[in-house]
Design a protein around this motif. Structure first.
Motif, PDB file in Angstrom:
ATOM      1  N   TRP A 141      -0.725 -14.473  45.857  1.00  0.00           N
ATOM      2  CA  TRP A 141      -1.342 -13.241  45.351  1.00  0.00           C
ATOM      3  C   TRP A 141      -0.719 -11.979  45.940  1.00  0.00           C
ATOM      4  CZ3 TRP A 141      -7.349 -13.348  44.465  1.00  0.00           C
ATOM      5  CH2 TRP A 141      -7.607 -13.982  43.243  1.00  0.00           C
ATOM      6  N   VAL A 142      -0.026 -12.074  47.078  1.00  0.00           N
ATOM      7  CA  VAL A 142       0.677 -10.917  47.638  1.00  0.00           C
ATOM      8  C   VAL A 142       1.742 -10.445  46.653  1.00  0.00           C
ATOM      9  CG1 VAL A 142       2.329 -10.219  49.432  1.00  0.00           C
ATOM     10  CG2 VAL A 142       0.272 -11.486  50.058  1.00  0.00           C
ATOM     11  N   ARG A 143       2.470 -11.371  46.065  1.00  0.00           N
ATOM     12  CA  ARG A 143       3.566 -11.036  45.158  1.00  0.00           C
ATOM     13  C   ARG A 143       3.163 -11.052  43.692  1.00  0.00           C
ATOM     14  NH1 ARG A 143       9.246 -12.682  46.922  1.00  0.00           N
ATOM     15  NH2 ARG A 143       9.353 -11.048  48.448  1.00  0.00           N
ATOM     16  N   ARG A 144       2.230 -11.936  43.338  1.00  0.00           N
ATOM     17  CA  ARG A 144       1.828 -12.077  41.938  1.00  0.00           C
ATOM     18  C   ARG A 144       0.302 -12.145  41.846  1.00  0.00           C
ATOM     19  NH1 ARG A 144       4.489 -17.232  40.383  1.00  0.00           N
ATOM     20  NH2 ARG A 144       3.147 -17.044  38.583  1.00  0.00           N
ATOM     21  N   PRO A 145      -0.366 -11.010  41.967  1.00  0.00           N
ATOM     22  CA  PRO A 145      -1.828 -11.013  41.990  1.00  0.00           C
ATOM     23  C   PRO A 145      -2.470 -11.460  40.679  1.00  0.00           C
ATOM     24  CG  PRO A 145      -1.007  -8.764  41.956  1.00  0.00           C
ATOM     25  CD  PRO A 145       0.181  -9.657  42.149  1.00  0.00           C
ATOM     26  N   SER A 146      -1.714 -11.510  39.594  1.00  0.00           N
ATOM     27  CA  SER A 146      -2.286 -11.951  38.321  1.00  0.00           C
ATOM     28  C   SER A 146      -2.294 -13.473  38.169  1.00  0.00           C
ATOM     29  CB  SER A 146      -1.521 -11.327  37.154  1.00  0.00           C
ATOM     30  OG  SER A 146      -0.170 -11.758  37.168  1.00  0.00           O
ATOM     31  N   THR A 147      -1.812 -14.188  39.183  1.00  0.00           N
ATOM     32  CA  THR A 147      -1.759 -15.649  39.126  1.00  0.00           C
ATOM     33  C   THR A 147      -3.168 -16.232  39.023  1.00  0.00           C
ATOM     34  OG1 THR A 147       0.222 -15.609  40.491  1.00  0.00           O
ATOM     35  CG2 THR A 147      -0.906 -17.706  40.299  1.00  0.00           C
ATOM     36  N   ARG A 148      -3.295 -17.204  38.123  1.00  0.00           N
ATOM     37  CA  ARG A 148      -4.584 -17.865  37.888  1.00  0.00           C
ATOM     38  C   ARG A 148      -4.546 -19.265  38.501  1.00  0.00           C
ATOM     39  NH1 ARG A 148      -7.317 -16.710  32.827  1.00  0.00           N
ATOM     40  NH2 ARG A 148      -6.906 -18.880  32.276  1.00  0.00           N
ATOM     41  N   TRP A 149      -5.589 -19.592  39.274  1.00  0.00           N
ATOM     42  CA  TRP A 149      -5.682 -20.851  40.014  1.00  0.00           C
ATOM     43  C   TRP A 149      -6.933 -21.615  39.603  1.00  0.00           C
ATOM     44  CZ3 TRP A 149      -2.139 -22.118  43.932  1.00  0.00           C
ATOM     45  CH2 TRP A 149      -1.252 -21.094  44.308  1.00  0.00           C
ATOM     46  N   LEU A 150      -6.815 -22.936  39.528  1.00  0.00           N
ATOM     47  CA  LEU A 150      -7.952 -23.819  39.314  1.00  0.00           C
ATOM     48  C   LEU A 150      -7.873 -24.914  40.363  1.00  0.00           C
ATOM     49  CD1 LEU A 150     -10.393 -24.786  37.639  1.00  0.00           C
ATOM     50  CD2 LEU A 150      -8.768 -25.963  36.133  1.00  0.00           C
ATOM     51  N   PHE A 151      -8.917 -25.017  41.170  1.00  0.00           N
ATOM     52  CA  PHE A 151      -8.983 -25.996  42.254  1.00  0.00           C
ATOM     53  C   PHE A 151     -10.088 -26.993  41.956  1.00  0.00           C
ATOM     54  CE2 PHE A 151      -7.668 -21.928  43.978  1.00  0.00           C
ATOM     55  CZ  PHE A 151      -6.561 -22.238  44.734  1.00  0.00           C
TER      56      PHE A 151
ATOM     57  N   SER B 191     -10.343 -10.472  54.601  1.00  0.00           N
ATOM     58  CA  SER B 191     -10.300 -10.251  56.048  1.00  0.00           C
ATOM     59  C   SER B 191      -9.567  -8.957  56.375  1.00  0.00           C
ATOM     60  CB  SER B 191      -9.604 -11.425  56.751  1.00  0.00           C
ATOM     61  OG  SER B 191      -8.212 -11.405  56.467  1.00  0.00           O
ATOM     62  N   PRO B 192      -9.949  -8.298  57.465  1.00  0.00           N
ATOM     63  CA  PRO B 192      -9.230  -7.082  57.882  1.00  0.00           C
ATOM     64  C   PRO B 192      -7.735  -7.341  58.087  1.00  0.00           C
ATOM     65  CG  PRO B 192     -11.289  -7.271  59.080  1.00  0.00           C
ATOM     66  CD  PRO B 192     -11.114  -8.560  58.312  1.00  0.00           C
ATOM     67  N   TRP B 193      -7.395  -8.505  58.620  1.00  0.00           N
ATOM     68  CA  TRP B 193      -5.992  -8.841  58.852  1.00  0.00           C
ATOM     69  C   TRP B 193      -5.217  -8.818  57.536  1.00  0.00           C
ATOM     70  CZ3 TRP B 193      -2.759 -12.648  57.035  1.00  0.00           C
ATOM     71  CH2 TRP B 193      -1.539 -12.787  57.693  1.00  0.00           C
ATOM     72  N   TYR B 194      -5.734  -9.491  56.506  1.00  0.00           N
ATOM     73  CA  TYR B 194      -5.055  -9.547  55.205  1.00  0.00           C
ATOM     74  C   TYR B 194      -5.022  -8.169  54.556  1.00  0.00           C
ATOM     75  CZ  TYR B 194      -3.748 -11.473  50.612  1.00  0.00           C
ATOM     76  OH  TYR B 194      -3.111 -11.765  49.437  1.00  0.00           O
ATOM     77  N   ARG B 195      -6.149  -7.494  54.538  1.00  0.00           N
ATOM     78  CA  ARG B 195      -6.244  -6.198  53.857  1.00  0.00           C
ATOM     79  C   ARG B 195      -5.398  -5.123  54.542  1.00  0.00           C
ATOM     80  NH1 ARG B 195     -10.497  -6.268  50.075  1.00  0.00           N
ATOM     81  NH2 ARG B 195     -10.674  -4.023  50.171  1.00  0.00           N
ATOM     82  N   HIS B 196      -5.179  -5.265  55.847  1.00  0.00           N
ATOM     83  CA  HIS B 196      -4.324  -4.324  56.574  1.00  0.00           C
ATOM     84  C   HIS B 196      -2.863  -4.460  56.130  1.00  0.00           C
ATOM     85  CE1 HIS B 196      -2.804  -1.868  59.852  1.00  0.00           C
ATOM     86  NE2 HIS B 196      -1.970  -2.859  60.169  1.00  0.00           N
ATOM     87  N   ARG B 197      -2.476  -5.661  55.752  1.00  0.00           N
ATOM     88  CA  ARG B 197      -1.085  -5.933  55.395  1.00  0.00           C
ATOM     89  C   ARG B 197      -0.797  -5.807  53.903  1.00  0.00           C
ATOM     90  NH1 ARG B 197      -2.574  -7.946  59.881  1.00  0.00           N
ATOM     91  NH2 ARG B 197      -1.147  -8.396  61.572  1.00  0.00           N
ATOM     92  N   TRP B 198      -1.767  -6.156  53.076  1.00  0.00           N
ATOM     93  CA  TRP B 198      -1.551  -6.161  51.630  1.00  0.00           C
ATOM     94  C   TRP B 198      -2.753  -5.556  50.919  1.00  0.00           C
ATOM     95  CZ3 TRP B 198      -0.869 -10.879  54.384  1.00  0.00           C
ATOM     96  CH2 TRP B 198       0.459 -11.144  54.701  1.00  0.00           C
ATOM     97  N   VAL B 199      -2.475  -4.909  49.827  1.00  0.00           N
ATOM     98  CA  VAL B 199      -3.537  -4.295  49.032  1.00  0.00           C
ATOM     99  C   VAL B 199      -3.965  -5.302  47.965  1.00  0.00           C
ATOM    100  CG1 VAL B 199      -4.120  -2.420  47.464  1.00  0.00           C
ATOM    101  CG2 VAL B 199      -2.624  -1.994  49.421  1.00  0.00           C
ATOM    102  N   LEU B 200      -5.211  -5.665  47.992  1.00  0.00           N
ATOM    103  CA  LEU B 200      -5.756  -6.557  46.971  1.00  0.00           C
ATOM    104  C   LEU B 200      -7.199  -6.137  46.706  1.00  0.00           C
ATOM    105  CD1 LEU B 200      -5.374  -9.178  45.242  1.00  0.00           C
ATOM    106  CD2 LEU B 200      -6.612 -10.326  47.065  1.00  0.00           C
ATOM    107  N   GLN B 201      -7.472  -5.852  45.473  1.00  0.00           N
ATOM    108  CA  GLN B 201      -8.814  -5.429  45.071  1.00  0.00           C
ATOM    109  C   GLN B 201      -9.477  -6.567  44.309  1.00  0.00           C
ATOM    110  OE1 GLN B 201     -10.176  -2.229  45.502  1.00  0.00           O
ATOM    111  NE2 GLN B 201     -12.076  -2.872  44.549  1.00  0.00           N
ATOM    112  N   LEU B 202     -10.576  -7.103  44.855  1.00  0.00           N
ATOM    113  CA  LEU B 202     -11.327  -8.109  44.123  1.00  0.00           C
ATOM    114  C   LEU B 202     -12.161  -7.420  43.056  1.00  0.00           C
ATOM    115  CD1 LEU B 202     -12.545 -10.632  46.852  1.00  0.00           C
ATOM    116  CD2 LEU B 202     -10.575 -10.788  45.329  1.00  0.00           C
ATOM    117  N   ALA B 203     -12.275  -8.047  41.907  1.00  0.00           N
ATOM    118  CA  ALA B 203     -13.067  -7.495  40.808  1.00  0.00           C
ATOM    119  C   ALA B 203     -14.549  -7.648  41.148  1.00  0.00           C
ATOM    120  CB  ALA B 203     -12.742  -8.227  39.506  1.00  0.00           C
TER     121      ALA B 203
END
Length: 159
Positions: A8-18, A39-51
């Motif tokens: 998701w860092v490089r391709r945030p539009s990727t769709r996953w099914l687990f 997590s603060p660690w992840y959000r500090h390094r990469w921008v990702l907005q959850l819907a």
């Protein structure tokens, strides 16, 4: 756990099914993934907005419309799909000796889960499991051929 967060860092539009053998286990894994992503660690390094409109234990989405959906053996997968399908321990190890239970796993995988790829040519299915029986899902897939197999030995505990 971290592989989807990294993608998701490089391709945030990727769709996953687990999928896992139980709703509790697959839900826990999805919550763990979301915990990493928020997590603060992840959000500090990469921008990702959850819907905000799709943020549940079993399914969440980001602003780029990528999603992570968790289901279980016999659970809902129809109408849902992904670029990556990850079958993570579809067989409950305690039920591995049951021919009926093994058949249920094979049927769910072949008739439901494996048909959910968004793009049959480019999509990927990953099966993660410990070997519990010669006729388990891994044994079945290896006997069919056409699968790349990576076997990582369990680590030894040192005293």
């Amino acid at each position: 756990m971290l592989w989807p967060a990294w993608v998701w860092v490089r391709r945030p539009s990727t769709r996953w099914l687990f999928a896992s053998y139980s709703a509790g286990l697959s839900g826990k894994h999805n919550v763990d993934r979301r915990t990493v992503l928020t997590s603060p660690w992840y959000r500090h390094r990469w921008v990702l907005q959850l819907a905000g409109d799709q943020n549940q234990k079993s399914e969440f989405m980001n602003a780029a419309r990528g999603h992570m959906i968790a289901t279980s053996l016999g659970g809902t997968a129809t109408g849902k799909g992904g670029e990556f399908i990850v079958a993570d321990d579809l067989q409950n190890p305690e039920m591995a000796e049951s021919a009926i239970e093994r058949e249920n796993v094979l049927r769910f995988f072949s008739e439901t889960l494996s048909t959910r790829l968004d793009d049959k040519r480019r999509g990927r299915i990953v099966v993660i499991q410990q070997r519990t029986h010669q006729a388990d899902l891994s044994g079945h897939l290896l006997a069919q051929g056409g699968w790349t197999h990576l076997c990582l030995p369990a680590g030894r505990v040192r005293a």
